[in-house]
Design a protein around this motif. Structure first.
Motif, PDB file in Angstrom:
ATOM      1  N   LYS A  16       0.837  -1.205   0.000  1.00  0.00           N
ATOM      2  CA  LYS A  16       0.000   0.000   0.000  1.00  0.00           C
ATOM      3  C   LYS A  16       0.866   1.247   0.000  1.00  0.00           C
ATOM      4  CE  LYS A  16      -1.660   1.768   3.716  1.00  0.00           C
ATOM      5  NZ  LYS A  16      -2.418   2.164   4.886  1.00  0.00           N
ATOM      6  N   LYS A  17       0.241   2.367  -0.337  1.00  0.00           N
ATOM      7  CA  LYS A  17       0.986   3.629  -0.387  1.00  0.00           C
ATOM      8  C   LYS A  17       0.913   4.344   0.952  1.00  0.00           C
ATOM      9  CE  LYS A  17       2.191   5.686  -4.475  1.00  0.00           C
ATOM     10  NZ  LYS A  17       2.359   6.856  -5.224  1.00  0.00           N
ATOM     11  N   VAL A  18       2.057   4.791   1.433  1.00  0.00           N
ATOM     12  CA  VAL A  18       2.081   5.692   2.590  1.00  0.00           C
ATOM     13  C   VAL A  18       2.855   6.911   2.119  1.00  0.00           C
ATOM     14  CG1 VAL A  18       2.764   6.008   4.999  1.00  0.00           C
ATOM     15  CG2 VAL A  18       2.117   3.752   4.193  1.00  0.00           C
ATOM     16  N   GLY A  19       2.198   8.046   2.006  1.00  0.00           N
ATOM     17  CA  GLY A  19       2.823   9.205   1.355  1.00  0.00           C
ATOM     18  C   GLY A  19       3.128   8.811  -0.081  1.00  0.00           C
ATOM     19  N   ASN A  20       4.395   9.007  -0.493  1.00  0.00           N
ATOM     20  CA  ASN A  20       4.775   8.624  -1.860  1.00  0.00           C
ATOM     21  C   ASN A  20       5.433   7.258  -1.923  1.00  0.00           C
ATOM     22  OD1 ASN A  20       3.869  10.923  -3.151  1.00  0.00           O
ATOM     23  ND2 ASN A  20       5.701  12.068  -2.535  1.00  0.00           N
ATOM     24  N   ALA A  21       5.591   6.614  -0.771  1.00  0.00           N
ATOM     25  CA  ALA A  21       6.313   5.335  -0.750  1.00  0.00           C
ATOM     26  C   ALA A  21       5.329   4.166  -0.746  1.00  0.00           C
ATOM     27  CB  ALA A  21       7.190   5.275   0.488  1.00  0.00           C
TER      28      ALA A  21
END
Ligand SMILES: Cc1cc2nc3c(=O)[nH]c(=O)nc-3n(C[C@H](O)[C@H](O)[C@H](O)COP(=O)(O)OP(=O)(O)OC[C@H]3O[C@@H](n4cnc5c(N)ncnc54)[C@H](O)[C@@H]3O)c2cc1C
Length: 336
Positions: A258-263
């Motif tokens: 999943k995405k957290v911010g851009n990561a």
């Protein structure tokens, strides 16, 4: 998090529980992320000098002589005790008070038995330090089914008790502990290595062992301050209120990337009954990331943890009493 009591914080990985300590670690993590290739020019901790110690400038000082000096005491106390039991004169240099953390270590009995074989513990010590044991232990990945195993990471051991037991044994074997002393310089001569602790406090030794953990200044020097290739981040808590609390998760992944911010992150979990009470449980959420400026901070992961953990464990956050919040970072390098 600020309202949770954080008494008993100690040195050593996973031994700090406060919001301030979390912010300090996030600052270190941010500086790792924002570095190009070298995180920071490392301090020169180990220096080589030609010739023998008795011909050096340190020869005038009162020198305590040891066969082995172990730098860093959290796990260092175990190797130090094993070497003392073999008749060597050993000391430990620890920058904090040498004390185990409140949060239990999860481990397998087989691993602890190796300490018995090495003469560091006896079986009664294991019983005394074991706060809880549980079986079976689950491994599982999303949509891939579950595998249940036995006797893997199925003990919760009290680091406070275990280190106290070994510390007493080490001292009774003649070991010497220098607490509150930070290792900042090691001089290597032809016949000895020397550690200067304070103006008049000089230790010489035939061997110096680095047991200062992930952030050892010696390792920093060897790696030239190089930025890690990857980092394992962990956040978690020990909380009261889990009615279903007889088994553990060794590794469990319940969601896709999943995405957290851009990561992008892939979370995986560990969960263990805790020894402080029958409905107390530790849950850890891990992920591996590349250290880049847009990598998630520990505080962001913790936000996700509070959202995801109740569903993962089948509980409501309102029914839990949070006993402590836990976090850490583990730098990793491709070339070890
Ligand atoms: C949140 C978290 C949970 C964990 N849970 C588990 C678990 O359940 N089971 C498990 O097996 N492992 C666990 N670990 C892994 C953990 O790394 C080990 O349990 C253990 O703490 C490693 O010990 P260490 O002595 O190698 O390093 P550290 O724990 O980092 O200890 C290093 C020691 O060196 C000292 N030191 C550092 N720099 C200096 C200096 N300059 N001079 C003198 N002394 C210095 C420190 O004060 C400390 O005592 C966990 C880690 C984290 C972060």
């Amino acid at each position: 998090m600020e309202s949770i009591s954080v008494s008993g914080e100690v040195g050593g990985a996973g031994g700090a529980y406060s919001y301030n300590a979390l912010k300090r670690l996030d600052k270190i993590w941010s500086s790792i992320c924002s570095a190009q290739t070298v995180q920071q020019e490392p301090q020169q901790v180990v220096s080589n000098f030609p010739g023998v110690l008795s011909h050096s400038a340190l020869a005038e000082k009162a020198v305590d002589k040891f066969d082995v000096v172990v730098c860093g005491g959290t796990l260092g106390i175990f190797i130090a005790t094993a070497l003392s039991a073999k008749g060597l004169k050993v000391s430990i240099v620890e920058r904090n008070i040498l004390k185990g953390r409140e949060q239990e270590w999860n481990i397998s009995r087989k691993e602890l038995m190796e300490l018995v074989e090495a003469g560091i513990l006896d079986e009664n010590d294991i019983e005394e330090a074991t706060a809880v044991s549980f079986n079976p232990n689950r491994c599982g990945f999303e949509n891939k089914g579950e595998i249940w195993v036995e006797d893997i990471l199925n003990l919760g051991v009290s680091p406070v008790k275990l280190i106290e037991i070994v510390k007493n044994r080490f001292i009774s074997l003649g070991g010497v502990i220098f607490e509150g002393c930070s290792v900042s310089g090691i001089s290597v001569y032809d016949d000895a290595a020397v550690l200067q602790l304070a103006e008049e406090n000089v230790l010489s030794s035939r061997l110096i062992i680095d047991a200062m953990g992930n952030f050892s200044p010696v390792v920093k020097q060897i790696r030239g301050g190089r930025k890690p290739d990857g980092v394992c981040l962990v956040v978690g808590s020990c909380a009261r209120g889990f009615k279903d609390n007889s088994t553990s998760d060794v590794i469990y992944s319940s969601s896709s990337v999943k995405k957290v911010g851009n990561a992008e992150v892939q979370y995986f979990w560990e969960a263990f009954p805790a020894g402080s009470g029958p409905i107390d449980r530790t849950t850890y959420m891990f992920t591996y990331v590349n250290p880049q400026p847009d990598s998630p901070k520990l505080e962001e992961l913790l936000e996700d943890y509070w959202d995801l953990m109740p569903k993962y464990q089948g509980v409501s956050i309102d029914d839990l009493e949070i006993l402590r919040v836990i976090y850490g970072i583990f730098p990793t390098y491709r070339d070890r």
